[in-house]
Write an enzyme that holds these catalytic residues in place. Structure first.
Site, PDB file in Angstrom:
ATOM      1  N   ARG A 230     -29.490  -6.194  56.539  1.00 53.49           N
ATOM      2  CA  ARG A 230     -30.748  -5.848  55.893  1.00 53.49           C
ATOM      3  C   ARG A 230     -31.552  -4.928  56.802  1.00 53.49           C
ATOM      4  O   ARG A 230     -31.639  -5.150  58.018  1.00 53.49           O
ATOM      5  CB  ARG A 230     -31.572  -7.110  55.577  1.00 53.49           C
TER       6      ARG A 230
ATOM      7  N   ALA B 281     -21.444  -1.003  51.936  1.00 57.97           N
ATOM      8  CA  ALA B 281     -20.510  -1.783  52.748  1.00 57.97           C
ATOM      9  C   ALA B 281     -19.733  -2.797  51.920  1.00 57.97           C
ATOM     10  O   ALA B 281     -18.586  -3.117  52.239  1.00 57.97           O
ATOM     11  CB  ALA B 281     -21.255  -2.490  53.882  1.00 57.97           C
TER      12      ALA B 281
ATOM     13  N   HIS C 252     -25.642   2.238  51.535  1.00 61.26           N
ATOM     14  CA  HIS C 252     -25.650   0.823  51.150  1.00 61.26           C
ATOM     15  C   HIS C 252     -24.402   0.477  50.327  1.00 61.26           C
ATOM     16  O   HIS C 252     -24.497  -0.094  49.227  1.00 61.26           O
ATOM     17  CB  HIS C 252     -26.922   0.493  50.364  1.00 61.26           C
TER      18      HIS C 252
ATOM     19  N   GLU D 127     -34.718   3.297  50.259  1.00 59.34           N
ATOM     20  CA  GLU D 127     -33.457   3.633  49.599  1.00 59.34           C
ATOM     21  C   GLU D 127     -33.749   4.108  48.181  1.00 59.34           C
ATOM     22  O   GLU D 127     -34.513   3.464  47.465  1.00 59.34           O
ATOM     23  CB  GLU D 127     -32.518   2.423  49.583  1.00 59.34           C
TER      24      GLU D 127
ATOM     25  N   ARG E  35     -21.437 -15.804  56.514  1.00 61.64           N
ATOM     26  CA  ARG E  35     -20.102 -15.608  55.945  1.00 61.64           C
ATOM     27  C   ARG E  35     -19.501 -14.285  56.423  1.00 61.64           C
ATOM     28  O   ARG E  35     -18.340 -14.210  56.782  1.00 61.64           O
ATOM     29  CB  ARG E  35     -20.168 -15.618  54.413  1.00 61.64           C
TER      30      ARG E  35
ATOM     31  N   THR F 109     -25.168  -3.686  58.740  1.00 61.52           N
ATOM     32  CA  THR F 109     -24.696  -3.747  57.354  1.00 61.52           C
ATOM     33  C   THR F 109     -25.383  -4.893  56.619  1.00 61.52           C
ATOM     34  O   THR F 109     -24.961  -5.263  55.531  1.00 61.52           O
ATOM     35  CB  THR F 109     -23.169  -3.959  57.309  1.00 61.52           C
TER      36      THR F 109
END
Length: 340
Positions: free
Chosen positions: A251, A300, A298, A279, A170, A249
Site C-alpha cells: 500500500r 502486481a 498497480h 493513481e 500471506r 507492492t
C-alpha cells in the site's frame, strides 16, 4: 433496484463493473454463480460503474471487486437478509464497514489467491532491481553504446543479499517460500510473528529498525494501520544501506512518498514501486523519469490465471455458504482490525 428486480427476488448482487466481471468470471463460473441464487449480473449504472441500487430487500449475498463503491451503512439498511459479502480482491476495509459484523454478516476475500501472484512479482522486482534490468533496457532502446553499458558496474546476485520483509502476511510468507530457492538471508519484522513461527519459516525475526539497517533489499508486505501509516520516512530511509533496494507492492500509505522520492532521486537508494498515493500516476510524475526507479501501474496481483482464479474462488465460497460449510477466506471481526 427496479421494482421488477425486487419481484424476481434476486438474492445475489454483483457490485462490479461489466469490464471487471468479464475479466474475473469465466462463462462456467457465471453459470455457477447464477445457480447459487437469482443474480443481478452485471449490476452497473448508466456509465458502466457498479450500482449500489442492486442491493435490495431480498439480497443475501453481495459480490464486490476492486472497483466497487463503499458499502455505506445506509445502503445495508435496505438489505435485511444480507448474510455474506464475498470480495473478489484482497483488501476490504475501504469497501466493507466494520458494522456488518454487528448484523451477523460474514465477510470473505480471495487474498490467498492473490498472494502467489504478488509474491512472484516481488521476486521479479528484486532481481530486476538488483540487476538494473529496466535501466539497461531503456538505455539500450535509446541507443547507448553497448561496450560502455557492459563495462559499467555489474548488478548484484539475489543469493548474496540480505532481504528484509516488513510483514509476514500471506504475501510475505509466499515471498519467503520463493526466496528459499535462492538461498539468501531473510529477515522479517512483524509484531504478530512469534520466534517459533519465524524458525519454522526459516527466517530471522528482527526489529523494524534492525531490518532497515541490515537489509540490502527491503520489501513491504504490511497492512495500513495507524501504526504503519507512513512507517518509512526520512529517518527510516537514512537507516538503510547505501545502494539498498526498496520495494512496495503493498500500500502506498506505508511510505512517505516525498521522502522516498528524495532518497531515490539522490541516487543513494533504488526502488520498485507498484502503488502510489495518486493513481493513476500523472504523466508528469517525477517517478516516471527516474533511472533508478522501476514503476508499474498497480498490477502486481494481475495475471490471466489469477484473475480467473479469483472468480472461481468467490463462487466456491458462495457455494460453501449456501451449503452451510466453513468459508476458506473468511475475515473475522478480530482479523478486520489488522488486515489491509
Amino acid at each position: 433496484m427496479t421494482p421488477a428486480a425486487v419481484e424476481r427476488g434476486e438474492r445475489v448482487a454483483v457490485l462490479m463493473s461489466t469490464g471487471l466481471i468479464e475479466r474475473i468470471f469465466s462463462a462456467r463460473d457465471r453459470s455457477r454463480l447464477r445457480a447459487a441464487g437469482a443474480v443481478r449480473l452485471p449490476a452497473v449504472d448508466a456509465i458502466g460503474l457498479p450500482d449500489l441500487t442492486a442491493i435490495g430487500p431480498e439480497t443475501e449475498v453481495v459480490v464486490t471487486g476492486w472497483d466497487s463503491p463503499a458499502l455505506a451503512v445506509e445502503i445495508l439498511d435496505h438489505a435485511p437478509k444480507l448474510r455474506l459479502i464475498a470480495h473478489t480482491g484482497g483488501s476490504i476495509r475501504a469497501i466493507v464497514p466494520a458494522e456488518v459484523y454487528d448484523r451477523g454478516v460474514a465477510v470473505t476475500t480471495v487474498s490467498a489467491v492473490l498472494a502467489d501472484a504478488v509474491a512472484e512479482f516481488t521476486a521479479m522486482a528484486m532481481i530486476a532491481g538488483l540487476r538494473r534490468a529496466t535501466l539497461l533496457h531503456e538505455r539500450m532502446r535509446r541507443g547507448d553504446d553497448w561496450e560502455s553499458l557492459a563495462a559499467e558496474a555489474p548488478g548484484r546476485l539475489l543469493r548474496a543479499q540480505t532481504v528484509g520483509l516488513v510483514g509476514a502476511s500471506r504475501v510475505g510468507r509466499a515471498v519467503i517460500g520463493l526466496l528459499a530457492g535462492f538461498g539468501c538471508r531473510v529477515l522479517v519484522s512483524d509484531p504478530f510473528l512469534t520466534p517459533d513461527d519465524a524458525s519454522q519459516l526459516g527466517v530471522e525475526l528482527v526489529t523494524f529498525h534492525n531490518l532497515l539497517t541490515l537489509s540490502d533489499v527491503v520489501s513491504l508486505h504490511a497492512p495500513v494501520l495507524p501504526e504503519t501509516r507512513r512507517m518509512i520516512g526520512a529517518a527510516e530511509l537514512a537507516r538503510m544501506r547505501d545502494g539498498a533496494l526498496l520495494i512496495n507492492t503493498a500500500r502506498a500509505a506505508l511510505l512517505d512518498a516525498s521522502a522516498v522520492l528524495n532518497a531515490v532521486r539522490s541516487g543513494r537508494l533504488s526502488a520498485v514501486l507498484d502503488v502510489f498515493d495518486q493513481e493513476p500516476l500523472p504523466p508528469d510524475s517525477p517517478w516516471r523519469h527516474l533511472e533508478n526507479a522501476m514503476v508499474t501501474p498497480h498490477i502486481a496481483a494481475l495475471t490471466v490465471e489469477t484473475l480467473r482464479a479469483q472468480g472461481e474462488a468467490v463462487v466456491d465460497e458462495i457455494e460453501r455458504f449456501r451449503a452451510g460449510e466453513s468459508l476458506v477466506g473468511e475475515i473475522s471481526r478480530e482479523m478486520y482490525d489488522r488486515i489491509a
